[in-house]
Design a protein around this motif. Structure first.
Motif, mmCIF file in Angstrom:
data_model
loop_
_atom_site.group_PDB
_atom_site.id
_atom_site.type_symbol
_atom_site.label_atom_id
_atom_site.label_comp_id
_atom_site.label_asym_id
_atom_site.label_seq_id
_atom_site.Cartn_x
_atom_site.Cartn_y
_atom_site.Cartn_z
ATOM 1 N N SER A 37 -102.216 5.280 84.663
ATOM 2 C CA SER A 37 -102.909 5.881 85.797
ATOM 3 C C SER A 37 -104.419 5.664 85.714
ATOM 4 C CB SER A 37 -102.612 7.381 85.865
ATOM 5 O OG SER A 37 -101.255 7.610 86.125
ATOM 6 N N ILE A 41 -105.837 3.066 88.582
ATOM 7 C CA ILE A 41 -106.567 3.715 89.681
ATOM 8 C C ILE A 41 -108.030 3.272 89.678
ATOM 9 C CG2 ILE A 41 -107.426 5.926 90.540
ATOM 10 C CD1 ILE A 41 -104.731 7.156 89.617
ATOM 11 N N ALA A 94 -100.034 5.459 91.711
ATOM 12 C CA ALA A 94 -100.582 4.816 90.522
ATOM 13 C C ALA A 94 -99.668 3.692 90.035
ATOM 14 C CB ALA A 94 -100.781 5.846 89.410
ATOM 15 N N ASN A 247 -107.145 13.143 93.903
ATOM 16 C CA ASN A 247 -106.372 12.037 94.453
ATOM 17 C C ASN A 247 -107.218 11.246 95.448
ATOM 18 O OD1 ASN A 247 -106.107 13.374 97.120
ATOM 19 N ND2 ASN A 247 -104.711 14.756 96.035
ATOM 20 N N TRP A 248 -106.593 10.314 96.120
ATOM 21 C CA TRP A 248 -107.288 9.438 97.056
ATOM 22 C C TRP A 248 -107.988 10.235 98.161
ATOM 23 C CZ3 TRP A 248 -106.955 3.896 97.092
ATOM 24 C CH2 TRP A 248 -107.533 3.291 98.214
ATOM 25 N N TYR A 272 -110.005 9.627 89.858
ATOM 26 C CA TYR A 272 -110.453 9.279 91.213
ATOM 27 C C TYR A 272 -111.919 9.644 91.407
ATOM 28 C CZ TYR A 272 -105.942 7.976 93.312
ATOM 29 O OH TYR A 272 -104.778 7.334 93.644
#
Length: 299
Positions: A37, A41, A94, A247-248, A272
């Protein structure tokens, strides 16, 4: 970076390609056991930016092949039982990023860490993990030497390069000592892997693979990082969070410590926010450089 802007960048990249390289970022990896991850990412967000080139380097060690083989991820995070998967395994997003990264030329053809020149890069991303491979990586003198070269450069000291680390990546920085004297983060504010999460991760991963040991004297990652600082209070633990991850779309669950051109996070849930802030810092450097008047010398 929000989802709509990410889609726009992805479409632009497919149509126009990467374009001229304006920022180079290096991600050093262990031979085995990197966190899927954290790495994938960071790679995805960085490579979405126009003109950003992300390259990987790994230690040669006993590899005789040329080119050297690429790194392999932590199996705990890719083939884990349901209990571990629910707390530590990569999200679906991910995993998709990892498959895309795995097919990239830069990942398939990593640089030899012993030969890489870190001064060619504008940014350095140091991730972590919970495997014996990470333990070997963190304690590798060649890796520490490369970190020191980047952090002791005049460009980094002038805030013209950006360093980002999280998880046991902060431990690697703590162990990287310039001329064997003080850590590269000696006078910096930083966060690191929380003790409770380190214990939980070691316990869960040991049920599936060999547990990691971060030091011979059994000090936690957090304590080792704190001991490398000039002031203990410069270690900032951050809020207690067990399952919430950034997160995104939303960075509310993320936590990082920003000290000028050094950024640090605690664990995967912060990747992130950490990467987005790194992009902001790198773009800001470009703006500053564009505004800086050039000195003209009379002949």
């Amino acid at each position: 970076i929000n989802a709509e802007y990410g889609d726009f960048l992805e479409t632009r990249k497919r149509i126009y390609g990467r374009g001229p390289v304006r920022r180079r970022i290096l991600i050093p990896l262990p031979l085995t056991g990197f966190d899927v991850s954290q790495v994938s990412i960071a790679w995805k967000l960085l490579t979405l930016q126009p003109g950003y080139l992300v390259e990987f380097c790994i230690p040669k060690e006993n590899q005789d092949s040329d080119p050297i083989k690429s790194s392999t991820p932590d199996p705990t995070l890719t083939q884990s039982p349901p209990l571990i998967a629910s707390m530590m395994a990569p999200t679906k997003e991910a995993r998709l990023f990892y498959r895309e990264m795995e097919d990239s030329d830069e990942f398939q053809n990593p640089l030899a860490l012993e030969d890489v020149d870190p001064l060619k890069y504008d940014g350095l991303v140091v991730t972590g993990g919970c495997t014996p491979g990470i333990y070997s990586f963190v304690n590798n003198p060649k890796v520490q030497e490369m970190i020191c070269k980047f952090c002791d450069s005049s460009a980094f000291r002038a805030r013209n390069k950006v360093l980002a680390a999280l998880d046991r990546g902060t431990l690697l920085l703590a162990k990287s000592k310039i001329e064997g004297r003080v850590s590269v983060i000696y006078k910096r504010k930083t966060t690191s892997l929380p003790k409770w999460f380190e214990k939980m991760g070691t316990y869960l991963s040991s049920s599936f693979s060999d547990p990691i040991t971060t030091s011979s004297d059994s000090l936690s990652c957090l304590d080792q990082v704190r001991s490398a600082l000039d002031e203990p209070q410069n270690l900032i633990g951050g809020p207690l969070s067990i399952t919430a991850k950034g997160n995104w779309f939303n960075d509310d669950a993320g936590f990082i410590v920003e000290d000028e051109n050094y950024l640090s996070g605690r664990w995967t849930g912060d990747i992130y926010l950490l990467t987005k802030k790194m992009i902001s810092k790198l773009d800001q450097l470009e703006i500053i450089a564009a505004k800086t008047p050039k000195i003209r010398h009379n002949k």
